[in-house]
Scaffold this motif. Structure first.
Motif, PDB file in Angstrom:
ATOM      1  N   PHE A 196      12.935  -1.595   7.442  1.00 11.78           N
ATOM      2  CA  PHE A 196      12.400  -2.910   6.762  1.00 11.78           C
ATOM      3  C   PHE A 196      12.891  -3.618   5.981  1.00 11.78           C
ATOM      4  N   TRP A 216       3.374  -2.272   2.246  1.00  8.87           N
ATOM      5  CA  TRP A 216       4.613  -2.263   2.587  1.00  8.87           C
ATOM      6  C   TRP A 216       5.567  -1.291   1.840  1.00  8.87           C
ATOM      7  N   ALA A 220      10.180  -6.327  10.034  1.00  8.01           N
ATOM      8  CA  ALA A 220      11.041  -5.038  10.263  1.00  8.01           C
ATOM      9  C   ALA A 220      12.229  -5.294  10.871  1.00  8.01           C
ATOM     10  N   GLN A 236       5.030  -2.678   9.398  1.00  2.00           N
ATOM     11  CA  GLN A 236       5.965  -2.538  10.598  1.00  2.00           C
ATOM     12  C   GLN A 236       5.786  -3.620  11.315  1.00  2.00           C
TER      13      GLN A 236
END
Length: 501
Positions: free
Chosen positions: A169, A206, A331, A496
């Motif tokens: 990520f 996140w 992602a 994601q």
């Protein structure tokens, strides 16, 4: 390794592009004996217009200020990603003894090959770059549990390349205004011309999870910005491991001790990796001497060059998937289908309008990775045409059109994007000056930019982005792409979430 005036010539005919500043201001760069790549191979020197710091380390592989081959930029980022992967593996206890020995040898061989590339001249690096790319493909190592964070504006593309190498990520800090998406964190970069960074992820999750956090910048001089960042992030969600990565690390022993003290204070581990490590010596009263030197320098003559043609490639969402900026967190990067579609449209336009080479592809500020990827694809679509890549910047640098200096020409123009500090001046370097006029400049404004923003100046007395680029080439082509702009409701999406692909 010491930055004496002739000690760093990378080829027999070309002096090191830090010689001028080293000589005039007494700046000395030293590489550690164990450095994977010599520091002077990775950077040159220029003069800042900044009362806080006199000199600027100008990367030879980042393509921020010096146009470079797309494959070189991508290889340097991939190599740094491999260094990060090795650091993660060691920190997390992965790999057997034999595997670790093999990995170390592979990294050393790739670093040596990068040095070989940098010792050859631009335009003559094809075979050496191909060999480096092949070596890097053998070093790929995934770490999808990691969170990679790049720093605006200089390292937004580099951070994405590291994240690509890890399959992780990615998000970068930003100085852009993001209506509808509120910052979740912010930190300061003390020596910068623009000090404030914000984090604007659309997902509140996140930073969740216990995977490592990887911070990527182009260079560390003191590490203060990294310390500020880790404190801020650790206050949001504590993590047990932070890996800090840069192309070069010039921290002093005292600065390194600050990292150790922070790790002890936060009860975490902080690991640092870089392609080039060493230290820098600054001459006495460097700020005062730099101001005097700048005042004495003759102005760089712009010359009387007729403006070239200005044209546009404007793609709809039907022609290219809307681009979601990495400032919101992604992602994965834009997929190869999107990159190829954009490259085909650009190549067709250049061929239809009889644009000439060499071609300089120019990203804008934080918009680095996508135009880099497109420029790489253009090389295959424009056989026999040299393609180089660089980006615009906020950094005010003094151009000096002389050998042994890293910035020989400068373009100044008005900003086209929405930022917290409002409209302002922006720059592009080494697109003009001695022997640096490309045949065609292909410029990529931020996706979502309307045409009028690049043809009409937002600042009086400054040309627009399009007008400035047209003065530096026979043809200036502006590529306008659709943007995937998050709405306020998208801030509830999971971490994601998909990229704009």
């Amino acid at each position: 390794m010491t930055a004496a005036p002739t000690a760093h010539s990378l080829t027999a005919d070309v002096p090191w592009n830090g010689d001028f500043v080293a000589r005039e201001l007494g700046v000395r760069l030293h590489s550690d004996p164990a450095a994977a790549v010599a520091v002077a191979e990775l950077v040159g020197l220029a003069l800042r217009r900044n009362p806080k710091r006199a000199h600027l380390l100008v990367s030879t592989v980042l393509a921020k200020h010096i146009p470079a081959e797309p494959a070189l930029v991508m290889a340097a980022g991939a190599l740094l990603g491999a260094f990060v992967a090795a650091e993660l593996e060691a920190a997390l206890g992965g790999g057997t003894g034999a595997h670790n020995v093999g990995l170390h040898r592979g990294l050393s061989a790739a670093a040596a090959q990068l040095s070989t590339v940098l010792h050859s001249t631009v335009g003559q690096r094809g075979k050496a770059l191909a060999a480096l790319t092949a070596q890097l493909e053998q070093l790929s190592s995934q770490a999808p549990e990691a969170i990679v964070i790049g720093y605006a504006e200089t390292a937004t593309g580099l951070g994405r390349l590291v994240a690509n190498a890890l399959g992780a990520f990615y998000i970068h800090s930003t100085r852009h205004a993001t209506p509808g998406v509120e910052p979740s964190a912010g930190f300061q970069e003390g020596h910068s011309h623009a000090t404030s960074h914000a984090m604007v992820p659309t997902s509140p999750q996140w930073l969740d999870g216990d995977g490592p956090v990887v911070l990527v910048d182009d260079e560390f001089s003191t590490g203060s910005t990294v310390i500020n960042t880790i404190r801020e992030l650790h206050a949001l969600v504590p993590h047990s491991l932070y890996v800090v990565a840069a192309l070069i690390d010039l921290r002093s022993a005292a600065d390194k001790a600050r990292f150790e003290a922070l790790a002890a204070e936060l009860d975490c581990r902080i690991k640092v990796t870089a392609l080039g490590t060493g230290h820098i010596e600054l001459g006495s009263d460097i700020l005062g001497r730099a101001a005097e030197l700048i005042a004495e320098l003759p102005p760089v003559e712009a010359g009387t060059v007729a403006a070239g043609r200005l044209s546009f490639v404007e793609l709809s969402a039907a022609q290219a998937a809307p681009i979601r900026s990495d400032r919101f967190g992604n992602a994965a990067p834009p997929d190869q289908t999107t990159i190829a579609a954009i490259a085909r449209q650009v190549a067709a336009h250049l061929q239809t309008t009889a644009c000439q080479g060499p071609v300089a592809v120019v990203g804008c500020e934080e918009n680095m990775f996508l135009p880099l990827a497109v420029s790489h694809a253009l090389e295959a679509l424009l056989p026999g045409t040299q393609v180089l890549f660089s980006t615009t910047t906020r950094s005010p640098i003094v151009p000096v059109d002389t050998p042994g200096y890293a910035v020989n020409g400068a373009l100044s123009f008005a900003s086209h994007d929405l930022s917290h500090d409002g409209p302002g001046i922006r720059f592009a370097y080494n697109l003009n000056g001695s022997h640096q006029r490309p045949g065609t400049i292909v410029v990529f404004p931020e996706p979502g930019t309307p045409r009028n923003a690049v043809v009409h100046s937002s600042v009086s007395q400054l040309p627009s982005l399009g007008a400035a680029m047209a003065t530096a080439a026979r043809d200036a082509v502006v590529v306008l792409l659709p943007a995937d702009i998050p709405s306020p409701c998208s801030t509830t999406a999971p971490r994601q979430e998909s990229s704009a692909s």
